[in-house]
Design a protein around this motif. Sequence first.
Motif, PDB file in Angstrom:
ATOM      1  N   TYR A  50      62.413  27.156  45.339  1.00  0.00           N
ATOM      2  CA  TYR A  50      62.240  27.941  44.697  1.00  0.00           C
ATOM      3  C   TYR A  50      61.714  29.217  44.996  1.00  0.00           C
ATOM      4  O   TYR A  50      61.235  30.099  44.548  1.00  0.00           O
TER       5      TYR A  50
ATOM      6  N   VAL B  39      63.277  32.392  45.192  1.00  0.00           N
ATOM      7  CA  VAL B  39      64.029  32.671  43.744  1.00  0.00           C
ATOM      8  C   VAL B  39      63.243  32.688  42.419  1.00  0.00           C
ATOM      9  O   VAL B  39      63.092  34.384  41.755  1.00  0.00           O
ATOM     10  N   ALA B  40      63.160  32.084  42.176  1.00  0.00           N
ATOM     11  CA  ALA B  40      62.881  32.231  40.839  1.00  0.00           C
ATOM     12  C   ALA B  40      60.558  32.509  41.245  1.00  0.00           C
ATOM     13  O   ALA B  40      60.281  33.139  40.548  1.00  0.00           O
TER      14      ALA B  40
ATOM     15  N   HIS C 105      59.349  33.971  43.159  1.00  0.00           N
ATOM     16  CA  HIS C 105      59.819  35.687  43.555  1.00  0.00           C
ATOM     17  C   HIS C 105      59.568  36.880  42.328  1.00  0.00           C
ATOM     18  O   HIS C 105      59.657  37.422  42.566  1.00  0.00           O
TER      19      HIS C 105
END
Lengths: 279, 184
Positions: free
Chosen positions: B33, B35-36, B38
């Motif tokens: 998670y 990436v989402a 951030h």
Amino acid sequence: MKADQYISSGILELYVAGVLSDEEAQEVKDMANKYPEVMEAIEGIEDNFAKYAAVDVPPLREGLKEEIEEKIRAIEEDVPIVQLPEVKRNRLLVGGNGRYGWLMAASIVMILGSALCDFYFYTKWQSAEGNLASLQNEKRQFALQFQQTSQKLNEETASLQDAQHQITVYSDTSYKKIMLPGTNDSKGSMAMVYWNPAMKEVYLKVKNLPMPPAGKQYQLWAIVNGTPVDAGVFQMDSAMTGMAKMKPIAGAQMFAITLEPMGGSQSPTMPIYVAGKTS
Amino acid sequence: MATGTATKLKEDEIIALLQQRDRRAISVLYDQYSVALHGVIFNIVQSQETAEDLLQETFVKIWLNFSTYDAQKGRLYTWMLNIARNLAIDKTRSSKFAINKKIQNIDKSVNAIDSEHEVVFETDHIGLRQVVEQLRPEQKELIDLVYFYGFTQAEAAEKLGVPLGTVKTRIRSAMGELRKIFTN
């Protein structure tokens, strides 16, 4: 079919974004539990959202994951994180020469000394904090243990007193022992009432009664001149292992037990489980 | 600690780990998670340094406040998103942030002069970026309001000064468009 329409309605995206009301979110949850394809769609939206959010976003720096893990480890293990105080770079120091040289040297020594002191006291402070926290923790543990022990002692004392009292009741001839055998509605049941009419004391011992269903409780009645008088409700376990002290009753021709809603009733509900005459 | 498991864990498996206070959950959460989370934070604060700090704060909060997560009310994903979003929005409200922002904007306009020679780092995002740019600006704005800022449909309607019905229709078509983009 219905699930397809639901998926394309756009509500799942709003659900993932967390902008639905509680009722709407509950509806989505129910649909996801009912239709596996809705659940799959939700997971797909979560993946797509990550991709959408990552457009034009620089990648995370190497090692950030380890830093986060370390931080959480430190929080969990209550280890104070010792950080070197940041020493700001002093522009005056850069490129210093000539007659200011000795001044620079002195400043460097002072700054280094001060930084060392900072570090020393900071570490001391951190470890003192750590010690304090662990001492407080220990104190809490002791307090908890003490509390548990004294509670146990109280319980033991209470049960000892109960047992002693029971022996008195059993052996005291001023207590009448009244057998309450099971009626036709509850054959094989059996209870005993120990009753001291002069002291108005009533004790109940259950030998055998069916376990009451949830929300129900047995109630003892004294039949006084043909009228049932409430003698109190009781817990099965205490009346089986020991004796239950019931409400005071002065004169009664009969005792009987019925099954009532939790907390007891004003008047008995048929059938009678056990009953016995006092003489 | 072993990392980099290829198979993704399902939400309830991660929730179970968190309930057992198993710290491996953090590694899994980060892998799946970060990436989402951030992305959301960066889109709000527009600064990589701040975003990384806030991401760190987000994970700490997830770990410490996990007991307040109620699976009845929504997905773990959504709950984490909310934490990230709120931290980021709070940050933009602080005064120090506003000053830094101004300085950055000046830096940006200076750098913009030779931005033509800039290398785009994430090659696999180039394609997606072009596709996302296919969205009409008003569609993108709506998606951003809902996804990044957590606006409800009613709040979005108020913010944009259009009737709620219109916003609902637009969000529906925008989400449909986005779904099409991702399934292709």
